[in-house]
Design a protein around this motif. Structure first.
Motif, mmCIF file in Angstrom:
data_model
loop_
_atom_site.group_PDB
_atom_site.id
_atom_site.type_symbol
_atom_site.label_atom_id
_atom_site.label_comp_id
_atom_site.label_asym_id
_atom_site.label_seq_id
_atom_site.Cartn_x
_atom_site.Cartn_y
_atom_site.Cartn_z
ATOM 1 N N LEU A 344 0.818 -1.220 0.000
ATOM 2 C CA LEU A 344 0.000 0.000 0.000
ATOM 3 C C LEU A 344 0.849 1.266 0.000
ATOM 4 N N GLY A 345 2.155 1.136 0.187
ATOM 5 C CA GLY A 345 3.040 2.296 0.188
ATOM 6 C C GLY A 345 3.077 3.027 1.498
ATOM 7 N N TYR A 346 2.823 2.330 2.607
ATOM 8 C CA TYR A 346 2.789 2.973 3.913
ATOM 9 C C TYR A 346 4.164 3.515 4.276
ATOM 10 N N GLY A 347 4.225 4.812 4.576
ATOM 11 C CA GLY A 347 5.473 5.461 4.946
ATOM 12 C C GLY A 347 6.369 5.807 3.777
ATOM 13 N N ILE A 348 5.994 5.397 2.559
ATOM 14 C CA ILE A 348 6.817 5.660 1.377
ATOM 15 C C ILE A 348 6.047 6.479 0.355
ATOM 16 N N VAL A 349 4.821 6.074 0.066
ATOM 17 C CA VAL A 349 3.952 6.838 -0.831
ATOM 18 C C VAL A 349 2.884 7.568 -0.030
ATOM 19 N N LYS A 350 2.440 6.942 1.078
ATOM 20 C CA LYS A 350 1.406 7.540 1.914
ATOM 21 C C LYS A 350 1.957 7.733 3.320
ATOM 22 N N GLN A 411 -1.184 -0.299 -8.098
ATOM 23 C CA GLN A 411 -1.591 1.094 -7.931
ATOM 24 C C GLN A 411 -0.436 1.952 -7.408
ATOM 25 N N THR A 412 0.332 1.420 -6.448
ATOM 26 C CA THR A 412 1.467 2.174 -5.897
ATOM 27 C C THR A 412 2.514 2.446 -6.966
ATOM 28 N N MET A 413 2.805 1.460 -7.795
ATOM 29 C CA MET A 413 3.794 1.643 -8.848
ATOM 30 C C MET A 413 3.319 2.647 -9.892
ATOM 31 N N LYS A 414 2.034 2.681 -10.165
ATOM 32 C CA LYS A 414 1.532 3.652 -11.134
ATOM 33 C C LYS A 414 1.660 5.078 -10.600
ATOM 34 N N LEU A 415 1.400 5.262 -9.304
ATOM 35 C CA LEU A 415 1.552 6.590 -8.708
ATOM 36 C C LEU A 415 3.013 7.036 -8.730
ATOM 37 N N LEU A 416 3.933 6.106 -8.482
ATOM 38 C CA LEU A 416 5.348 6.455 -8.514
ATOM 39 C C LEU A 416 5.798 6.808 -9.928
ATOM 40 N N LYS A 417 5.212 6.170 -10.927
ATOM 41 C CA LYS A 417 5.525 6.528 -12.308
ATOM 42 C C LYS A 417 5.078 7.953 -12.610
ATOM 43 N N LEU A 418 3.867 8.284 -12.179
ATOM 44 C CA LEU A 418 3.363 9.634 -12.444
ATOM 45 C C LEU A 418 4.172 10.695 -11.711
ATOM 46 N N TYR A 428 10.045 -0.908 -5.582
ATOM 47 C CA TYR A 428 8.791 -1.655 -5.693
ATOM 48 C C TYR A 428 8.815 -2.624 -6.866
ATOM 49 N N ARG A 429 9.596 -2.341 -7.884
ATOM 50 C CA ARG A 429 9.721 -3.295 -8.989
ATOM 51 C C ARG A 429 10.384 -4.584 -8.491
ATOM 52 N N HIS A 430 11.467 -4.445 -7.737
ATOM 53 C CA HIS A 430 12.146 -5.630 -7.201
ATOM 54 C C HIS A 430 11.231 -6.403 -6.246
#
Length: 581
Positions: A344-350, A411-418, A428-430
């Motif tokens: 979910l990207g806790y602490g990294i995206v959110k 979803q997390t990877m798509k947000l990081l791309k944007l 997240y790819r690894h």
């Protein structure tokens, strides 16, 4: 891609759900005892079925039978007819038959023929003189001076066929019953075998590695004994080999837990040292990883202690077994929660999960309850149907959790791309590639285990049974090792931490304040005013074009796009794009 619906999406979802169902793994069987206390009384001998004991034994293991206590001071005297039957088989399922009926072992008692195709082996039958329980005070009445000679089981088919391959032996043709029997090998079991000196209560010795059944028949010769003339006799049956009381099929598993316990101790020490060195920059998810490592270390230590008790005492402590299952359930629950919050990207995206945290906690508690119930039922050797009934909802919930993990990762990877965050996207790819590899490895192992264990009628490769339990723990440890490497504490921890999205236009203005002041009030030639709408549209197109040109595709991009078709994710993606405008 966001607008694709229909049969293609449904087929992709069904296929991935089928793959994810494999990560739960089959439940491990209950440990094999090495010591049994049997109470025989006037009521139990009325049943025509013999007492049966099954175990996989090493070569030259000793089977002992001893009277521990007796209470036979009744009239008329208690005269017992005691006999036993020892048989081995090259088919594991013939000895450990889960679908065995109540009279299953009764059909084997005194049998001299192979009853299952491929189940060739040997047998020994011994019958004692009449045992007077009321007057005989010698508790070692069942010991023998010399072990009986084994006899070859008669084949059902007269034609010569090729036996199944057994470890350490080449394929050979079976001898038909009319041919002369092979001579005893160097391992012994001849009629002139040496007397048993160190084992005063020994009655038999095994002749090769494999599964054995020991059937004990006790019959009261007085059929018309009055109801008030009750008697009781307590006997001890033990099977001890070169590694004490542990079975031959579980000895490799005990070694595996010992190695894994050492590995987890080293991982815990390494993680503690790294956390102490960079304690100022630790992320929240790194505390979760430390908790999973600690629980994994404790789980392996408890399982190893359980097998040690089984090895030296011959039986497991019931409370310790239940504690090990509960601890294993807590560790697996915490591990799944860790993977969910990481995806979910806790602490990294959110910065926080908000309402999703309640959903994560609820699902974790539900999984913990199902896992504890299934483990306790399996340990207590309940009915197989009841254990299966408890395992089905656990497997379905595990598959749903895996589905949620992959959807959240996509979803997390798509947000990081944007957001053009190449560092976090690479992490997240690894991580995604590791989970996909775990699913593929699970499916391959399930196919192999189903073919060699579940669907096999004979299951001659009983030495590989320990892999069925060790594989899933090794696979989880591999995933945990990858997570530790990706989220390891370091001086660059903060580059993975959450940072709010910064407006790039205002950032450029802050970098060049002097230039704006120098040309303040002057009209710049060549500068063309643009409308807000066209400027925003052009910027979004440039962002998406940059993503396509600068961020390469990977296995995760090929496997996960079908998961991005929900309306909620489309709205989230548009919201992120509006931030960049």
């Amino acid at each position: 891609m966001a607008g694709s619906t229909g049969p293609g999406r449904s087929m992709s979802a069904a296929l991935l759900a089928l793959l994810l169902a494999g990560v739960t793994g089959p439940a491990s069987a209950v440990s094999e005892q090495g010591t049994w206390m049997l109470t025989v009384d006037s009521e139990s001998v009325k049943s025509p079925n013999p007492f049966f004991f099954t175990k996989t034994l090493f070569n030259n293991s000793i089977i002992s039978l001893k009277v521990v206590s007796q209470n036979c001071s009744v009239s008329p005297p208690v005269l017992l007819k005691v006999s036993w039957y020892l048989r081995n088989s090259h088919c594991y399922k013939e000895i450990f038959n889960r679908d065995a009926k109540p009279n299953y072992f009764k059909n084997y008692f005194k049998s001299e023929e192979v009853q299952l195709k491929g189940g060739s082996g040997y047998f020994v039958f011994h019958e004692y003189p009449t045992f007077d329980c009321s007057s005989d005070k010698n508790l070692d009445v069942f010991s023998v001076e010399k072990f009986d000679q084994k006899k070859h089981l008669k084949e059902i088919q007269q034609t010569a066929t090729v036996t199944e391959k057994t470890p350490g032996r080449r394929r050979r043709r079976r001898r038909s019953p009319d041919l002369p029997k092979p001579k005893p090998n160097a391992s012994g079991n001849s009629s002139k075998q040496a007397a048993v000196f160190p084992h005063s209560d020994a009655v038999a010795q095994t002749w090769e590695d494999g599964p054995y059944m020991f059937l004990l028949s006790i019959e009261d010769l007085n059929k018309n004994r009055p109801a008030d003339a009750a008697w009781s006799l307590q006997m001890r049956i033990s099977m001890k080999g070169p590694h004490d009381y542990i079975s031959a099929s579980e000895w490799p598993l005990m070694v595996f837990y010992m190695v894994m316990c050492i590995v987890y101790v080293l991982l815990a020490v390494l993680w503690l040292v790294l956390s102490a060195c960079y304690w100022r920059d630790l992320l929240r998810i790194q505390f979760w990883i430390g908790g999973v490592i600690f629980l994994g270390m404790l789980e392996k230590a408890v399982y190893y202690a359980e097998y040690q008790s089984l090895r030296y005492e011959g039986f497991s402590v019931q409370g310790a077994v239940v504690f090990a299952e509960v601890l294993s359930a807590v560790k697996r629950t915490l591990a799944r929660v860790l993977v969910i919050i990481a995806s979910l990207g806790y602490g990294i995206v959110k910065p926080r999960l908000g309402a999703l945290m309640h959903r994560v906690v609820g699902v974790g508690l539900l999984y913990l309850i199902f896992s504890v119930i299934e483990g306790i039922l399996r340990v207590n050797a309940a009915d197989a149907d009841v254990v299966l009934l408890a395992a089905i909802p656990l497997a379905l919930l595990d598959s749903a959790l895996c589905w949620w993990i992959f959807v959240s990762l996509a979803q997390t990877m798509k947000l990081l791309k944007l957001r053009r965050n190449v560092v976090k996207l690479s992490l997240y790819r690894h991580f995604t590639n590791t989970l996909i590899f775990a699913v593929i490895a699970s499916v391959i192992f399930i196919v192999w285990a189903t073919k060699t264990i579940t669907l096999s009628v004979c299951q001659a490769d009983w030495r590989e049974l320990w892999i069925n339990d060790a594989f899933w723990r090794f696979l989880f440890s591999t995933i945990l090792l990858v997570i530790m490497f990706l989220w390891r504490p370091s001086a660059n921890n903060q580059r993975y931490a959450f940072s709010p999205l910064v407006d790039e236009d205002s950032e450029e203005e802050e970098k060049e304040p002097m230039m704006n002041e120098a040309f303040e009030g002057m009209k710049m030639r060549g500068a063309k005013a643009e409308t807000n709408g066209s400027a925003k549209a052009g910027k979004v197109d440039e962002d998406l074009k940059w993503v396509e040109e600068n961020i390469p595709s990977s296995m995760a991009d090929v496997a996960l796009p079908p998961l991005l078709d929900s309306d909620e994710e489309i709205v989230t993606t548009k919201f992120e794009m509006s931030k960049m405008e």
